[in-house]
Enzyme design. Sequence first.
Site, mmCIF file in Angstrom:
data_model
loop_
_atom_site.group_PDB
_atom_site.id
_atom_site.type_symbol
_atom_site.label_atom_id
_atom_site.label_comp_id
_atom_site.label_asym_id
_atom_site.label_seq_id
_atom_site.Cartn_x
_atom_site.Cartn_y
_atom_site.Cartn_z
ATOM 1 N N SER A 79 31.794 -10.152 9.506
ATOM 2 C CA SER A 79 30.644 -10.263 10.395
ATOM 3 C C SER A 79 31.033 -10.702 11.801
ATOM 4 C CB SER A 79 29.662 -11.286 9.807
ATOM 5 O OG SER A 79 30.368 -12.480 9.456
ATOM 6 N N THR A 182 27.605 -15.487 11.812
ATOM 7 C CA THR A 182 28.191 -15.652 13.142
ATOM 8 C C THR A 182 29.066 -16.881 13.149
ATOM 9 O OG1 THR A 182 26.292 -14.665 14.234
ATOM 10 C CG2 THR A 182 27.551 -16.232 15.536
ATOM 11 N N THR A 200 30.032 -12.639 17.102
ATOM 12 C CA THR A 200 29.465 -11.964 15.926
ATOM 13 C C THR A 200 29.480 -10.448 16.102
ATOM 14 O OG1 THR A 200 27.530 -11.978 14.446
ATOM 15 C CG2 THR A 200 27.079 -11.885 16.794
ATOM 16 N N ARG A 210 21.104 -2.974 19.791
ATOM 17 C CA ARG A 210 20.396 -4.214 19.449
ATOM 18 C C ARG A 210 21.251 -5.434 19.821
ATOM 19 N NH1 ARG A 210 21.769 -8.831 16.006
ATOM 20 N NH2 ARG A 210 19.836 -9.773 15.314
ATOM 21 N N THR A 233 23.286 -19.497 13.581
ATOM 22 C CA THR A 233 23.596 -18.310 12.790
ATOM 23 C C THR A 233 22.375 -17.969 11.957
ATOM 24 O OG1 THR A 233 25.097 -17.302 11.168
ATOM 25 C CG2 THR A 233 24.669 -19.666 10.924
ATOM 26 N N GLY A 234 22.180 -16.691 11.741
ATOM 27 C CA GLY A 234 21.013 -16.251 10.977
ATOM 28 C C GLY A 234 20.418 -15.019 11.631
#
Length: 322
Positions: A79, A182, A200, A210, A233-234
């Site tokens: 990621s 991330t 990330t 995006r 992160t998320g």
Amino acid sequence: MTLDRRQFTGLTAAAAMVVPQTGDAAELRADPGPLLIATWPFGLAACKQSLATLRKGEGILDAVEQGIRVTEADPAVDSVGVGGAPNAAGVVQLDACIMDGPSRRAGSVAGLEGYPHPISVARRVMQRTKHVMLVGAGAAQFAAEQGFATQQLLTDAQRQRWLEWKARQPLPKPAAIPNHDTIALLGVDAEGRMAGGCSTSGLAYKLPGRVGDSPLIGGGLYVDGDVGAAGATGIGENILRYCGSFLIVEFMRSGLDPTAACRKAVERIVQGERRPAADLSVNFVALDRRGRFGAAGTDQGFRYAVVTKDRAEIMQPVLVET
Ligand code: ASP
């Protein structure tokens, strides 16, 4: 994961010889040693590299950059950087930013293709331009002009996963959110100077172009050298609409410790969204200039890494469930 979080925080705070938050940063910390904190267990190797960089006599910005480069270079981290997840078109587009606490200077790149170390390109944006953020083709052109090396970022394993995902499209129902993590790494050196960085590949199979929270100053990262630093992160969409990292730094400015500040920001988002916390995937780490740290999030599996001169640990954050 063996050490009780409160015990650890207490030990660290004691070692930091906490004094009131006024005056010059150097006066605040009587040789507590540096402290690095990063999202996810893979952040441990990054934090260790950051500590090693500081030990070589380099600065906190170098430490943050060098630490994050370890994660970016690791193809097993699916990621971030090389081996990161591609977008819906099968192209790896990377996002990163870096921020210097004392000066509040920052650099950022988004949608960067073909360069394995967006954190270094972001730092160069900060140092060599009048701008904060470069995106897409402009960011890649800048990276080329600065002499950064290109690399194939899409690994065979990621290509195979993407092909399998593509074969299942369109799905009758929205797909479950694929993996996305991330690295946000925050550090304070022995003199109390702070910096942070974030890197990330963003949400797997995102629409081309995006951009999530991670390269956005205030969203995925914020560092104020007089107060503290936060990183996220998320699901970026749920973080950036609340300026999550900036919010946490402001909560710390108003007197909350890092853990309470993270928790309050997560609760703010959960309240604002009016949907189950478990659906939101918003997770934060934070560090203040006194060397206190903490984390909170909505993901059961969220963990973070902490490294000091005395220890290197994976920690469990506060889980916000409602
Ligand atoms: N926050 C990142 C993004 O939305 C992904 C992650 O941290 O999991 O791009």
